[in-house]
Design a protein around this motif. Structure first.
Motif, PDB file in Angstrom:
ATOM      1  N   UNK A  37      -2.971   4.937 -25.164  1.00  0.00           N
ATOM      2  CA  UNK A  37      -3.776   4.035 -24.347  1.00  0.00           C
ATOM      3  C   UNK A  37      -5.272   4.344 -24.496  1.00  0.00           C
ATOM      4  N   UNK A  38      -5.609   5.629 -24.457  1.00  0.00           N
ATOM      5  CA  UNK A  38      -7.012   6.049 -24.622  1.00  0.00           C
ATOM      6  C   UNK A  38      -7.526   5.620 -25.999  1.00  0.00           C
ATOM      7  N   UNK A  39      -6.725   5.860 -27.034  1.00  0.00           N
ATOM      8  CA  UNK A  39      -7.138   5.491 -28.393  1.00  0.00           C
ATOM      9  C   UNK A  39      -7.275   3.973 -28.526  1.00  0.00           C
ATOM     10  N   UNK A  41      -8.027   1.780 -26.097  1.00  0.00           N
ATOM     11  CA  UNK A  41      -9.230   1.326 -25.389  1.00  0.00           C
ATOM     12  C   UNK A  41     -10.471   1.561 -26.258  1.00  0.00           C
ATOM     13  N   UNK A  42     -10.477   2.668 -27.006  1.00  0.00           N
ATOM     14  CA  UNK A  42     -11.621   2.946 -27.879  1.00  0.00           C
ATOM     15  C   UNK A  42     -11.702   1.916 -29.017  1.00  0.00           C
ATOM     16  N   UNK A  45     -12.613  -1.508 -27.802  1.00  0.00           N
ATOM     17  CA  UNK A  45     -14.040  -1.535 -27.489  1.00  0.00           C
ATOM     18  C   UNK A  45     -14.889  -1.655 -28.743  1.00  0.00           C
ATOM     19  N   UNK A  46     -14.550  -0.890 -29.780  1.00  0.00           N
ATOM     20  CA  UNK A  46     -15.317  -0.934 -31.039  1.00  0.00           C
ATOM     21  C   UNK A  46     -15.335  -2.340 -31.635  1.00  0.00           C
ATOM     22  N   UNK A  48     -15.145  -5.099 -29.890  1.00  0.00           N
ATOM     23  CA  UNK A  48     -15.741  -6.059 -28.956  1.00  0.00           C
ATOM     24  C   UNK A  48     -14.756  -6.756 -28.041  1.00  0.00           C
ATOM     25  N   UNK A  49     -13.524  -6.254 -27.974  1.00  0.00           N
ATOM     26  CA  UNK A  49     -12.535  -6.816 -27.063  1.00  0.00           C
ATOM     27  C   UNK A  49     -12.662  -6.208 -25.680  1.00  0.00           C
ATOM     28  N   UNK A  51     -10.279  -4.699 -22.732  1.00  0.00           N
ATOM     29  CA  UNK A  51      -8.908  -4.322 -22.403  1.00  0.00           C
ATOM     30  C   UNK A  51      -8.649  -4.175 -20.900  1.00  0.00           C
TER      31      UNK A  51
END
Lengths: 365, 365
Positions: A37-39, A41-42, A45-46, A48-49, A51
């Protein structure tokens, strides 16, 4: 963090779903999948989505189903609202205990599945991109009878492959099935089943809606299925295993069934609705990098030398526009071992014998 | 399961939010709050509500904020869709590490808060019932410098009280503040601050939007605030502590500020937007069962013998219909110790001295 978790997240957002700027993304994952989940979200984000994490299932869902009056509830409007505005749904499986709903009566699980059916339909019909994947968790490792670290290796080996080469390999079967009309599957003494797939596309499934993938699937014309089938691998539904499930079809409908263990669970599943007594999918596992059964359909059905059939709902993309689509609150895959004493016939020609395809070395007609 | 978790869930669904048949409920909780989440799903189910679990914050949100181009993202439409159809929002705090976002630049946290502001406004304006509560988790215990089990006792002692008796006690202060115009708070040598609260309701807060609660709060007229205030307790924002924050107000606006430690964090907070430089709340802690600071505002601001003031957004119910409401992406409470060398004056009359109210034994005018 294990670099394989980052690689897994990359495959999900770039290969399976292609997340772009402005995409509203739902990550459906429980506490056991925290690292992935953490990976995710990163990576989201990179690109431009945006979550949002949602959790269904697990201990909480069990306690809800046990407590609520299932006759009185309706599909949750707020969940519909979330899905309506979502572009991508990433569904991550990971369990600390795969038997978490094993003490919920099957009829309650079915009633709940029916309540949630509009949610499922929405995902399929509304052009939401989706993917189902697995994070290696101790409960899943235990179910596979593996150590957690051994299972982690197994999962990432299956996920991080040369998917282009796999697609090319599978395309050979797609070219046989796509224009075909009749398929017959024969295995051992109890399986001889035929169906029409005329006009239904054969889908070449690599890292797309499932990760891992590695299968070619299509949908039978619902009323065309005739014959009998004895499944070799246990069918697991809500933590309970149906062993040696046997189905007999007439005019596409299950007219007789039995099982070597937990027949009542199978009876319950077949009673969900009309569509639950018809086949919704015929799939052929072609991923030889998945080399053992782990009691997890996401992997098992992709294994080479296997065929699977699902009762219930058909996948939209496997149904031709002019053809009827089987609808149901459920979609339950069941697996046949095709490695020996078996063949697949397409329009009267044998295309696989004892697990080897006509386009592979070692095939003997 | 600890029976106190079940009791906590009951208070949330029956006293704080009154969940009824057909209510669409969002439970916002992370992996650390698993037990309370399970208990909530059960109680919500018993009352005929439909729960969905959402997770914001934590490790995943940190990695998202670090990765995304914050200039390019917009408020997530799918989250708006979820909230628009929700009747109740249960927000559960629980951390394995309260410093999870401590390495995110303050300006990124502010930019993210601004992106999410429409979500926050939506919750306040759309008649969504909401409650904020705490599940005892190791990270919160560590921040409080308590053992996990000792902290667990502290949390449940604060939550499971006679809220009717507390309400009656607080009503005495409400009767003083509700018709009042001017409030002046004086403490030590550096705090002497005055404000108008004319026409703004004094809210008697017991187990309703906060659990635990135990405070009376209102909103200052934004432009009326004049004077200086030195806060005694550290202000914690995203894992970083501002110690000894000092603010000077003219015409309601912060015109000067300093801090004994991490002044840059305070500067960043005040720069969020115009509303972040004005007071949005004046609160008086009246819960004497919360007997120590735990570096957690949900508890600290309710403690007896304290006053807190929040910069940023006002709570809707504390603003009179005819009066201006302070708006901001933030709402940050800061605490004054009133146990000695202090008094509160209302319309020229001293109503509390050294922590004792005019309606309590021991008050000397």
């Amino acid at each position: 963090m294990d670099p394989r978790v980052e690689r897994h997240a990359e495959l999900i957002v770039d290969q399976c779903t292609e997340i772009d700027e402005g995409d509203n993304v739902i990550v459906q994952s429980g506490p056991e999948a925290e690292d992935l989940n953490v990976a995710l979200f990163e990576k989201i984000g990179e690109r431009g989505g945006m979550p949002t994490r949602m959790t269904l299932g697990g201990r909480a869902m069990r306690s809800f189903i046990q407590a609520v009056d299932l006759d009185a509830v309706t599909p949750p409007e707020h969940l519909v609202g979330l899905l309506e505005a979502a572009d991508v749904l990433i569904n991550v499986r990971a369990a600390s205990n795969v038997a978490e709903t094993s003490d919920v009566p099957p009829e309650s699980m079915q009633a709940f599945a029916q309540i949630m059916e509009p949610i499922q339909e929405h995902i399929e019909n509304e052009d939401t991109e989706w993917v189902l994947t697995q994070h290696p968790a101790p409960g899943n490792a235990q179910k596979a009878e593996m150590s957690t670290d051994g299972y982690t290796d197994f999962v990432y080996d299956a996920i991080d492959q040369d998917w282009d080469a796999q697609e090319e390999h599978q395309e050979q079967l797609v070219e046989i099935l796509d224009p075909a009309s009749e398929v017959r599957v024969v295995a051992g003494e109890q399986t001889d089943i035929s169906m029409s797939i005329e006009g239904n596309p054969a889908v070449n499934s690599v890292a797309d809606k499932n990760l891992p993938s590695g299968e070619v699937f299509t949908a039978p014309i619902p009323e065309s299925v005739e014959g009998t089938v004895r499944f070799d691998m246990p069918v697991i539904q809500h933590g309970r295993e149906v062993e040696g499930a046997y189905l007999e079809f007439e005019n596409g409908e299950v007219v007789d069934h039995e099982a070597e263990a937990n027949e009542d669970v199978l009876t319950g599943i077949l009673g969900t609705d009309d569509g639950a007594r018809r086949l919704g999918e015929l799939g052929i596992g072609m991923n030889r990098d998945i080399d053992c059964f782990t009691a997890n359909m996401l992997f098992d059905e992709k294994m080479g030398d296997t065929v699977h059939m699902a009762i219930g709902r058909s996948i939209k993309e496997s149904v031709g526009e002019e053809n009827p689509k089987n609808e149901s609150a459920i979609h339950l895959d069941m697996i046949l071992d095709m490695s020996e004493d078996s063949f697949i016939e397409v329009d009267g020609e044998v295309v696989q014998r004892d697990g080897t395809f006509v386009f592979e070395d070692g095939f003997e007609d």
